[in-house]
Write a protein that holds these residues in place. Structure first.
Motif, short mmCIF file in Angstrom:
data_model
loop_
_atom_site.label_atom_id
_atom_site.label_comp_id
_atom_site.label_asym_id
_atom_site.label_seq_id
_atom_site.Cartn_x
_atom_site.Cartn_y
_atom_site.Cartn_z
N CYS A 275 -13.17 -0.97 1.62
CA CYS A 275 -12.92 -1.07 3.06
C CYS A 275 -11.46 -1.42 3.35
CB CYS A 275 -13.84 -2.10 3.70
SG CYS A 275 -15.54 -1.56 3.86
N VAL A 276 -10.91 -2.33 2.57
CA VAL A 276 -9.49 -2.69 2.75
C VAL A 276 -8.61 -1.48 2.45
CG1 VAL A 276 -7.61 -4.09 1.81
CG2 VAL A 276 -9.78 -5.16 2.37
N GLY A 277 -8.90 -0.76 1.38
CA GLY A 277 -8.13 0.43 1.05
C GLY A 277 -8.20 1.48 2.15
N PHE A 278 -9.39 1.71 2.69
CA PHE A 278 -9.55 2.66 3.79
C PHE A 278 -8.77 2.19 5.01
CE2 PHE A 278 -11.85 3.93 7.65
CZ PHE A 278 -11.71 5.31 7.56
N ARG B 81 -4.99 2.77 4.73
CA ARG B 81 -4.64 4.19 4.94
C ARG B 81 -4.77 4.56 6.41
NH1 ARG B 81 -1.23 6.05 1.63
NH2 ARG B 81 -2.04 8.06 1.02
N LEU B 82 -5.81 4.06 7.06
CA LEU B 82 -6.02 4.34 8.48
C LEU B 82 -4.88 3.78 9.33
CD1 LEU B 82 -8.08 5.45 10.59
CD2 LEU B 82 -9.04 3.14 10.66
N SER C 134 0.83 -1.21 0.00
CA SER C 134 0.00 0.00 0.00
C SER C 134 0.87 1.26 0.00
CB SER C 134 -0.97 0.00 1.18
OG SER C 134 -0.26 0.04 2.40
N GLY C 135 1.99 1.22 0.68
CA GLY C 135 2.91 2.36 0.68
C GLY C 135 3.54 2.58 -0.68
N LEU C 136 3.91 1.49 -1.34
CA LEU C 136 4.47 1.60 -2.69
C LEU C 136 3.44 2.16 -3.66
CD1 LEU C 136 6.42 -1.79 -2.83
CD2 LEU C 136 7.40 0.50 -2.72
N LEU C 137 2.22 1.64 -3.59
CA LEU C 137 1.15 2.13 -4.47
C LEU C 137 0.83 3.58 -4.17
CD1 LEU C 137 -0.97 1.59 -6.65
CD2 LEU C 137 -2.49 0.78 -4.84
N GLY C 138 0.72 3.93 -2.89
CA GLY C 138 0.42 5.30 -2.51
C GLY C 138 1.48 6.27 -3.00
N GLY C 139 2.75 5.87 -2.92
CA GLY C 139 3.84 6.72 -3.39
C GLY C 139 3.82 6.94 -4.89
N LEU D 11 -5.02 -6.46 14.97
CA LEU D 11 -6.29 -5.76 14.66
C LEU D 11 -6.81 -6.14 13.28
CD1 LEU D 11 -5.58 -2.25 16.19
CD2 LEU D 11 -7.07 -4.05 17.09
N TYR D 12 -5.92 -6.32 12.29
CA TYR D 12 -6.35 -6.78 10.96
C TYR D 12 -7.05 -8.14 11.06
CZ TYR D 12 -3.20 -3.48 8.50
OH TYR D 12 -2.57 -2.39 8.01
N LEU D 13 -6.40 -9.05 11.79
CA LEU D 13 -6.96 -10.40 11.91
C LEU D 13 -8.29 -10.38 12.66
CD1 LEU D 13 -3.70 -12.41 12.66
CD2 LEU D 13 -5.04 -12.39 10.54
N ALA D 14 -8.38 -9.59 13.72
CA ALA D 14 -9.63 -9.50 14.47
C ALA D 14 -10.74 -8.90 13.60
CB ALA D 14 -9.43 -8.66 15.73
#
Length: 142
Positions: free
Chosen positions: A90-93, A96-97, A33-38, A123-126
């Motif tokens: 939701c995954v994208g949000f 970023r969160l 996500s960081g690579l894509l965001g950049g 938290l991702y797994l939960a």
């Protein structure tokens, strides 16, 4: 006994190897996500941008080539396109969160014993488990 678990093992080894190589070669965390965001926001310039674009192309291209050679994998996903789009948003949000995704926090963060990475992964797994409980078992949408 089904050997489906071996594909997960192989995929995990490939992701772990890619993360280690990326860190050793660049000194940076391999967070998709960081690579894509950049790339999208233009904060990656020059060689770092080219490197990110090539990495992301491989991330998308290799499964496409695999699909062409071996056929589609059985995923048991829903055929409801609206649910798939909502899930992707939701995954994208969430990435970023959390300032990162499972490749950055889960693979790279945990391997470096980062408290932030460990907490984010838990938290991702939960959240994933709760999502399946609600949307599959309670609402029957997936």
């Amino acid at each position: 006994m089904p050997l489906d678990w071996m594909w997960g093992l192989v995929g995990g080894l490939m992701i772990g190897t890619a993360a280690a190589v990326f860190l050793l070669m660049n000194g940076r965390i391999m967070g998709a996500s960081g690579l894509l965001g950049g790339v999208v926001d233009g904060s990656r310039k020059g060689a770092a941008r080219s490197e990110a674009v090539l990495f992301l192309a491989g991330l998308i291209g290799v499964p496409f080539v695999w699909h062409m050679l071996r056929g589609a994998a059985e995923t048991h996903l829903t055929s409801n396109v609206a649910v798939l789009i909502a899930a992707g948003l939701c995954v994208g949000f969430g990435t970023r969160l959390a300032n990162g995704c499972t490749s950055g926090h889960g693979v790279c963060g945990i391997s470096r014993l980062s408290i932030r990475g460990i907490v984010a992964t838990v938290l991702y797994l939960a959240a994933g488990g709760l999502t399946v409980l609600v949307f599959r078992h309670m609402l029957g949408l997936i």
